[in-house]
Design an enzyme around this catalytic site. Structure first.
Site, PDB file in Angstrom:
ATOM      1  CG  HIS A  31      32.005-116.105 -20.219  1.00  0.00           C
ATOM      2  ND1 HIS A  31      32.465-116.764 -19.095  1.00  0.00           N
ATOM      3  CD2 HIS A  31      30.666-115.942 -20.045  1.00  0.00           C
ATOM      4  CE1 HIS A  31      31.449-116.976 -18.274  1.00  0.00           C
ATOM      5  NE2 HIS A  31      30.352-116.499 -18.828  1.00  0.00           N
ATOM      6  N   GLY A 120      33.566-109.667 -12.016  1.00  0.00           N
ATOM      7  CA  GLY A 120      32.690-110.795 -12.339  1.00  0.00           C
ATOM      8  C   GLY A 120      31.265-110.425 -12.013  1.00  0.00           C
ATOM      9  CG  ASP A 158      25.318-104.707 -24.035  1.00  0.00           C
ATOM     10  OD1 ASP A 158      24.869-103.675 -24.523  1.00  0.00           O
ATOM     11  OD2 ASP A 158      26.040-105.508 -24.658  1.00  0.00           O
ATOM     12  CB  ILE A 190      25.124-110.475 -27.736  1.00  0.00           C
ATOM     13  CG1 ILE A 190      24.891-110.428 -29.244  1.00  0.00           C
ATOM     14  CG2 ILE A 190      24.979-111.910 -27.228  1.00  0.00           C
ATOM     15  CD1 ILE A 190      23.535-110.958 -29.699  1.00  0.00           C
ATOM     16  CG  HIS A 262      27.582-114.333 -22.778  1.00  0.00           C
ATOM     17  ND1 HIS A 262      27.882-112.997 -22.661  1.00  0.00           N
ATOM     18  CD2 HIS A 262      27.541-114.816 -21.503  1.00  0.00           C
ATOM     19  CE1 HIS A 262      27.998-112.687 -21.378  1.00  0.00           C
ATOM     20  NE2 HIS A 262      27.790-113.782 -20.658  1.00  0.00           N
ATOM     21  CD  GLU A 409      22.272 -96.262   0.716  1.00  0.00           C
ATOM     22  OE1 GLU A 409      21.496 -95.713   1.514  1.00  0.00           O
ATOM     23  OE2 GLU A 409      22.011 -96.441  -0.492  1.00  0.00           O
ATOM     24  CG  ASP A 467      13.758 -93.527  11.701  1.00  0.00           C
ATOM     25  OD1 ASP A 467      12.830 -92.698  11.749  1.00  0.00           O
ATOM     26  OD2 ASP A 467      14.926 -93.206  11.413  1.00  0.00           O
ATOM     27  CG  HIS A 471      15.120 -96.950   8.704  1.00  0.00           C
ATOM     28  ND1 HIS A 471      14.069 -97.169   7.842  1.00  0.00           N
ATOM     29  CD2 HIS A 471      15.796 -95.887   8.206  1.00  0.00           C
ATOM     30  CE1 HIS A 471      14.106 -96.275   6.871  1.00  0.00           C
ATOM     31  NE2 HIS A 471      15.153 -95.487   7.070  1.00  0.00           N
TER      32      HIS A 471
END
Length: 664
Positions: A31, A120, A158, A190, A262, A409, A467, A471
């Site tokens: 890249h 990464g 981005d 980009i 890119h 989490e 639950d 869960h």
């Protein structure tokens, strides 16, 4: 280093650009666009602001630099080479992305000094940086600014800011007021598919304003504008995001500003054109002497500050405690504290849920291990992760040892990675086991990096009850056991829980998961405690009586007591059965084959009992084996009713053993 004149700055930045472009071209993959676009900003950061000494890359009070946009790894490798890090001579750059090179496709922690974290998977580095900045504030509160006084810088793209983890981590950082965190946003517009407006139209600055960050924008190719933005960010009382408008593959005559740069080499002709456009006459991988000298001066400019720190460190009254915290070793008093606690509960035989047993273990261990910093994703009262000695860590009390992560989490897990990487802290955090799905990318990176992070995962089966299946973890234990370098502990009672905590804390080269029950379980261990039997991974808890062993009942966690009851049922029928508790597959698998076979019982019928899926148990069951557990998702009902409904009972286990013996 004094401010650079424009010409020298440009040449130093161009050294980054062409080392990156040439390395990607040589590798025929990579890249190049991001390193070329962020070369100006990186040059400003490393020559004017970043506190480091390339000759001592592990200096504890160095600034941390995280390349969250890890695909642009050649930016980092070029900087490490240019500033004089010994692990990154030019041959490493020439072997970019090749087997055995330190210069992997994405930065990998442990491959070379100067790589602070593995990045990464986008957004992970940003969240790691939050953890590093949090660790810095905590350790500064504990040891003082004379020993701990540094910044954490990150470069994010981005994609990092589109990932959900960035929202969680940025919100947490703003809430905690982590003013020593400065993020440089590579705002190049980009993505791989093309312009970012194909997929996103957020106002990033307003978004981070809402999180409680200081925000600003600058031209990423104007070195003075970048410097002014960073200098201003260092004066605020908030974390800072600086949006740097850049051109991806800056200098490439035809491809600059396009998605084509890119994730693919520029090509020989485009690189030739870039050299002509930017006036770079050096051959591939050559850096002119005056440029290299300037970079090496930048790499050495922190030496005086490091030496001053070393003098303060030598005179510090709490130097021993500081050094011990950074070394990560458990204190000499740890074994005695563990033994005292284990012997007490062995005698008392409490029928606690193992989540309760975990809290009691923390009450015994956190006072003697001040590096333990805990937390929970809004489930403190359910996970039982806070001990009495742990004050709350917040923006007004960085010296606290307990973090309210909120319902975040993923950020919790990645933040703990950052804390562990920073050093001086042993982080642990809790949520429900089913929500390891929300943590999994960061758990995987804990394992890949080989760092000590402890995941306290409660409500570990259908035993959580009403639950219901949303869960109730069914496949989670085995999916976690499948992960390399992750140790999963599922203790059976309070004694095993304490043992598993001790093992997780002692494990410096990888993360651990403690899978703990919501429901109460009977004590299965008693007598004087002398040795950590859970360290064996699996052990014979109750040997067969009345004759040679015919059946081996294998179980983990809450099902160990079911195995003991099944053993009694079989004994009434004259069948000699042993019970093996298996708190950790990984530790058991590390033992010699003959030891494993002795525990499993050569030639015996084997029945495994676990309130999860069977997948993975087959390697222990042999030719004459069966499984009692789950074959699908759970249901909403009281725990006892669910165990009966899904036939995870002593009677079912005994009947399975009888049938196998009859057919043998």
């Amino acid at each position: 280093m004094p401010n650079l004149d424009r010409a020298l700055h440009d040449r130093m930045a161009n050294a980054i650009r062409f080392l990156a472009a040439d390395a990607v071209e040589a590798a025929k993959s990579g890249h190049p666009g991001m390193p070329m676009g962020m070369a100006d900003a990186a040059t400003v950061l490393f020559t004017r602001f970043l506190k480091f000494d390339a000759a001592d890359p592990r200096w504890p009070d160095r600034d941390r630099f995280v390349l969250s946009a890890g695909h642009g790894s050649m930016l980092l490798y070029a900087l490490l080479h240019l500033t004089g890090y010994a692990d990154f001579p030019i041959d490493q750059l020439k072997n970019f992305r090749q087997l055995g090179a330190r210069t992997a496709g994405h930065p990998e922690y442990g491959h070379g000094a100067g790589i602070e974290t593995t990045t990464g998977p986008l957004g992970q580095g940003l969240a790691n940086a939050v953890g590093m900045a949090l660790a810095e504030r905590h350790l500064a509160a504990r040891f003082g600014a004379g020993l701990v006084d540094h910044y954490t810088y990150a470069i994010a793209g981005d994609g990092c800011l589109m990932e959900g983890i960035s929202h969680e981590a940025a919100s947490l950082a703003g809430h905690l007021g982590l003013a020593r965190l400065i993020v440089l946003f590579d705002d190049n517009h980009i993505s791989i598919d093309g312009p970012t407006d194909l997929a996103v139209s957020d106002d990033v600055l307003e978004r981070f304003d809402a999180y409680g960050w200081d925000t600003s924008a600058a031209d990423g190719h104007d070195h003075e504008a970048v410097a002014e933005a960073i200098a201003r960010a260092r004066t605020t009382d908030k974390p800072s995001l600086i949006a740097l408008r850049t051109t991806i593959a800056f200098g490439a005559p035809k491809k600059a500003g396009t998605a084509a740069t890119h994730g693919a080499p520029l090509g020989a002709e485009e690189i030739k054109g870039a050299r002509e456009k930017l006036g770079w006459t050096a051959a591939p991988f050559d850096v002119p002497d005056d440029v290299l000298d300037a970079w090496r001066a930048a790499g050495a400019r922190g030496a005086a500050e490091r030496q001053s720190w070393a003098r303060r460190h030598a005179a510090a009254g709490d130097r021993a405690a500081f050094d011990a915290a950074l070394a990560g070793d458990l204190p000499a008093t740890f074994d005695a504290a563990l033994a005292a606690y284990a012997n007490r509960i062995s005698a008392e035989k409490p029928a606690w849920a193992t989540r309760k047993a975990s809290q009691e273990a923390l009450e015994a261990l956190t006072p003697v291990v001040p590096e333990m910093v805990g937390g929970s994703a809004d489930l403190t009262g359910s996970n039982n992760t806070r001990s009495k000695v742990q004050g709350i860590l917040d923006r007004d009390h960085y010296g606290g040892r307990y973090i309210h992560y909120g319902v975040r989490e993923h950020a919790m897990a990645a933040t703990m990675n950052g804390m562990a990487l920073h050093g001086g802290i042993i982080p642990y955090g809790g949520t429900f086991l089913v929500f390891t799905d929300y943590c999994r990318p960061s758990i995987r990176l804990s394992a890949l990096m080989g760092i000590r992070v402890i995941y306290v995962m409660t409500h570990d089966s259908i035993g959580l009850g009403e639950d219901g299946p949303t869960h109730q973890p069914v496949e989670h234990l085995m999916s976690l056991r499948a992960m390399p370098n992750l140790v999963v502990f599922r203790p059976a009672d309070a004694v095993e829980t304490a043992e598993c905590w001790a093992l997780a804390l002692a494990r410096k080269d990888g993360p651990s998961v403690l899978a703990l029950t919501r429901q109460n379980v009977p004590a299965v261990r008693d007598g004087t405690w002398t040795v950590n039997r859970s360290a064996e991974g699996a052990y014979v808890l109750a040997e067969a009586e009345g004759g040679p062993r015919q059946v081996t009942l294998l179980a983990t966690g809450s099902e160990v007591s079911i195995a003991l009851e099944a053993r009694a049922l079989l004994a009434r029928d004259g069948m000699a059965a042993a019970v093996v508790s298996m708190p950790s597959f990984e530790l058991f698998d590390a033992r010699p084959a003959r030891e494993r076979e002795a525990v499993l019982g050569a030639g015996t019928v084997r029945v495994a009992i676990e309130a999860g899926i069977a997948f993975g148990w087959e390697r222990y069951l042999g030719l004459w084996g069966g499984f009692v557990g789950m074959t699908g998702f759970g249901a909403s009902a009281p725990a006892d009713d669910l165990y009966r409904h899904f036939c995870i009972t002593p009677e079912a286990a005994a009947q399975k053993a009888r049938a196998l013996l009859a057919g043998k």
